[in-house]
Design a protein around this motif. Structure first.
Motif, PDB file in Angstrom:
ATOM      1  N   GLN A 101      56.590 -23.946  19.626  1.00  0.00           N
ATOM      2  CA  GLN A 101      56.008 -24.924  20.548  1.00  0.00           C
ATOM      3  C   GLN A 101      57.073 -25.759  21.259  1.00  0.00           C
ATOM      4  N   THR A 102      58.272 -25.818  20.691  1.00  0.00           N
ATOM      5  CA  THR A 102      59.347 -26.556  21.361  1.00  0.00           C
ATOM      6  C   THR A 102      59.777 -25.881  22.655  1.00  0.00           C
ATOM      7  N   LEU A 103      59.448 -24.599  22.794  1.00  0.00           N
ATOM      8  CA  LEU A 103      59.833 -23.848  23.995  1.00  0.00           C
ATOM      9  C   LEU A 103      58.636 -23.425  24.834  1.00  0.00           C
ATOM     10  N   ILE A 104      57.521 -23.141  24.187  1.00  0.00           N
ATOM     11  CA  ILE A 104      56.330 -22.675  24.893  1.00  0.00           C
ATOM     12  C   ILE A 104      55.167 -23.596  24.537  1.00  0.00           C
ATOM     13  N   PRO A 105      54.699 -24.393  25.477  1.00  0.00           N
ATOM     14  CA  PRO A 105      53.571 -25.293  25.181  1.00  0.00           C
ATOM     15  C   PRO A 105      52.320 -24.498  24.813  1.00  0.00           C
ATOM     16  N   THR A 106      51.504 -25.049  23.952  1.00  0.00           N
ATOM     17  CA  THR A 106      50.272 -24.384  23.533  1.00  0.00           C
ATOM     18  C   THR A 106      49.392 -24.046  24.726  1.00  0.00           C
ATOM     19  N   THR A 107      49.370 -24.914  25.731  1.00  0.00           N
ATOM     20  CA  THR A 107      48.527 -24.683  26.906  1.00  0.00           C
ATOM     21  C   THR A 107      49.004 -23.512  27.759  1.00  0.00           C
ATOM     22  N   LYS A 108      50.259 -23.078  27.562  1.00  0.00           N
ATOM     23  CA  LYS A 108      50.823 -22.000  28.372  1.00  0.00           C
ATOM     24  C   LYS A 108      50.998 -20.695  27.591  1.00  0.00           C
ATOM     25  N   ALA A 109      50.793 -20.729  26.294  1.00  0.00           N
ATOM     26  CA  ALA A 109      51.104 -19.570  25.450  1.00  0.00           C
ATOM     27  C   ALA A 109      50.319 -18.326  25.852  1.00  0.00           C
ATOM     28  N   THR A 110      49.021 -18.471  26.083  1.00  0.00           N
ATOM     29  CA  THR A 110      48.203 -17.321  26.450  1.00  0.00           C
ATOM     30  C   THR A 110      48.634 -16.757  27.803  1.00  0.00           C
ATOM     31  N   HIS A 111      48.999 -17.641  28.729  1.00  0.00           N
ATOM     32  CA  HIS A 111      49.469 -17.199  30.051  1.00  0.00           C
ATOM     33  C   HIS A 111      50.754 -16.372  29.923  1.00  0.00           C
ATOM     34  N   VAL A 112      51.667 -16.838  29.074  1.00  0.00           N
ATOM     35  CA  VAL A 112      52.914 -16.099  28.860  1.00  0.00           C
ATOM     36  C   VAL A 112      52.614 -14.728  28.276  1.00  0.00           C
ATOM     37  N   LEU A 113      51.710 -14.680  27.287  1.00  0.00           N
ATOM     38  CA  LEU A 113      51.349 -13.405  26.658  1.00  0.00           C
ATOM     39  C   LEU A 113      50.741 -12.455  27.676  1.00  0.00           C
ATOM     40  N   ARG A 114      49.813 -12.952  28.482  1.00  0.00           N
ATOM     41  CA  ARG A 114      49.178 -12.104  29.488  1.00  0.00           C
ATOM     42  C   ARG A 114      50.214 -11.539  30.468  1.00  0.00           C
ATOM     43  N   THR A 115      51.146 -12.387  30.882  1.00  0.00           N
ATOM     44  CA  THR A 115      52.184 -11.949  31.816  1.00  0.00           C
ATOM     45  C   THR A 115      53.027 -10.844  31.204  1.00  0.00           C
ATOM     46  N   LEU A 116      53.454 -11.034  29.965  1.00  0.00           N
ATOM     47  CA  LEU A 116      54.273 -10.024  29.296  1.00  0.00           C
ATOM     48  C   LEU A 116      53.505  -8.726  29.091  1.00  0.00           C
ATOM     49  N   GLY A 117      52.190  -8.835  28.925  1.00  0.00           N
ATOM     50  CA  GLY A 117      51.379  -7.641  28.692  1.00  0.00           C
ATOM     51  C   GLY A 117      51.053  -6.854  29.945  1.00  0.00           C
ATOM     52  N   THR A 118      51.153  -7.485  31.115  1.00  0.00           N
ATOM     53  CA  THR A 118      50.681  -6.823  32.338  1.00  0.00           C
ATOM     54  C   THR A 118      51.739  -6.648  33.426  1.00  0.00           C
ATOM     55  N   GLU A 119      52.861  -7.393  33.360  1.00  0.00           N
ATOM     56  CA  GLU A 119      53.792  -7.384  34.489  1.00  0.00           C
ATOM     57  C   GLU A 119      54.494  -6.046  34.715  1.00  0.00           C
ATOM     58  N   ARG A 120      54.571  -5.171  33.693  1.00  0.00           N
ATOM     59  CA  ARG A 120      55.251  -3.890  33.838  1.00  0.00           C
ATOM     60  C   ARG A 120      54.273  -2.718  33.943  1.00  0.00           C
ATOM     61  N   GLU A 121      53.003  -3.017  34.149  1.00  0.00           N
ATOM     62  CA  GLU A 121      51.985  -1.968  34.150  1.00  0.00           C
ATOM     63  C   GLU A 121      52.238  -0.921  35.228  1.00  0.00           C
ATOM     64  N   ALA A 122      52.515  -1.363  36.453  1.00  0.00           N
ATOM     65  CA  ALA A 122      52.751  -0.412  37.545  1.00  0.00           C
ATOM     66  C   ALA A 122      53.966   0.457  37.269  1.00  0.00           C
ATOM     67  N   LEU A 123      55.028  -0.146  36.712  1.00  0.00           N
ATOM     68  CA  LEU A 123      56.249   0.605  36.398  1.00  0.00           C
ATOM     69  C   LEU A 123      55.957   1.705  35.382  1.00  0.00           C
ATOM     70  N   HIS A 124      55.206   1.368  34.323  1.00  0.00           N
ATOM     71  CA  HIS A 124      54.914   2.372  33.288  1.00  0.00           C
ATOM     72  C   HIS A 124      54.022   3.481  33.832  1.00  0.00           C
ATOM     73  N   ARG A 125      53.098   3.138  34.694  1.00  0.00           N
ATOM     74  CA  ARG A 125      52.233   4.173  35.282  1.00  0.00           C
ATOM     75  C   ARG A 125      53.054   5.138  36.139  1.00  0.00           C
ATOM     76  N   THR A 126      53.952   4.595  36.942  1.00  0.00           N
ATOM     77  CA  THR A 126      54.785   5.435  37.805  1.00  0.00           C
ATOM     78  C   THR A 126      55.676   6.356  36.983  1.00  0.00           C
ATOM     79  N   ARG A 127      56.342   5.794  35.973  1.00  0.00           N
ATOM     80  CA  ARG A 127      57.255   6.609  35.176  1.00  0.00           C
ATOM     81  C   ARG A 127      56.527   7.601  34.288  1.00  0.00           C
ATOM     82  N   LEU A 128      55.341   7.254  33.838  1.00  0.00           N
ATOM     83  CA  LEU A 128      54.525   8.212  33.091  1.00  0.00           C
ATOM     84  C   LEU A 128      54.205   9.409  33.977  1.00  0.00           C
TER      85      LEU A 128
END
Length: 277
Positions: A101-128
């Motif tokens: 929590q000293t680095l990632i506020p509780t209010t932003k944690a889910t947003h960070v997770l969603r970003t990490l889970g989706t930001e490379r989706e197009a890249l993986h589809r192309t390389r697949l």
């Protein structure tokens, strides 16, 4: 399962999923069983003293270390099966999101997770897609006697890896969309990170939540700073008591350090520096 957000630097964060219960072999999916067999075969090749299997394993490990840590992180998240989807919606499976929590506020944690889970989706589809195109092209190499068709197997592995990353990202998006994550700020992680916080960030540590945001116009704020060294990574693994996390953290820290050094090279070769020499 437990999903960890582990900032490596002020701009890059490792996502890692710890599965709390290992399924017995007879309950594992076909993909899981094939993966287990392949891992055992690879370990056997690594243990050989000499021969082409040992050489392939040595060179292969060199290549594997260069696969982006973001891809490894998504692959740690299990695919979302119909049964798992139902159990998670009904609350039978508890899913915890753990972060400092000293680095990632509780209010932003889910947003960070969603970003990490989706930001490379197009890249993986192309390389697949490119891996699937390359597999039949490399198939004729199987006619070479004695040595297995390494190009084909490499492309097959990379295709599987990109598919698993996409499946992991889909699972993360499902958890975020349905708000079925239990947010769990970790005092253990805070104790590891706090001594490493660069002084400019001490009063505004949540900057790491901008992991996928555009760089700031302020050069002091946009400068990337390392938050985990290899030594601190070992300490973190020991504190969390997750031995299997060690190789993931070691690889991520090495990749981030390498990328930061490359980012600094243009600055060291600026016109002012050249004139000084």
């Amino acid at each position: 399962m437990r999903v960890f957000l582990l900032p490596i630097s002020t701009q890059r964060t490792l996502l890692y999923c710890q599965k709390l219960q290992a399924l017995p072999m007879h309950k594992q999916t076909l993909v899981d069983r094939i993966t287990h067999r392949a891992a055992k075969l690879w370990t056997d090749w690594e243990r050989r003293e000499r021969g082409w299997q040992k050489q392939v394993a040595t060179y292969g490990n060199h290549l594997l270390r260069r696969i982006p840590y973001e891809e490894w992180g998504l692959k740690s998240v299990p695919p979302l099966s119909t049964k798992r989807r139902a159990e998670e919606i009904l609350g039978k499976d508890e899913n915890h999101l753990i972060f400092p929590q000293t680095l990632i506020p509780t209010t932003k944690a889910t947003h960070v997770l969603r970003t990490l889970g989706t930001e490379r989706e197009a890249l993986h589809r192309t390389r697949l897609t490119w891996c699937l195109i390359g597999m039949p092209i490399s198939a004729p190499f199987a006619l070479v006697p004695v040595i297995p068709n390494l190009p084909f197997f490499y492309l097959a592995y990379r295709a599987w890896s990109h598919w698993r990353a996409l499946a992991g990202g889909k699972h993360i998006r499902f958890l975020c969309d349905n708000n079925i994550l239990s947010l769990s700020p970790s005092s253990v992680l805070d104790s590891i990170y706090s001594p490493r916080l660069p002084s400019p960030l001490a009063s505004k540590a949540p900057k790491v939540e901008k992991v996928a945001s555009p760089p700031s116009d302020d050069p002091n704020e946009s400068e990337e700073k390392l938050l985990l060294s290899q030594e601190k990574g070992h300490e973190l693994v020991k504190a969390l008591e997750i031995p299997e996390l060690e190789i993931e953290l070691e690889r991520a820290i090495w990749q981030v350090e390498t990328a930061m050094r490359k980012d600094m090279e243009p600055k060291s070769k600026s016109p002012e520096t050249a004139r000084a020499k």
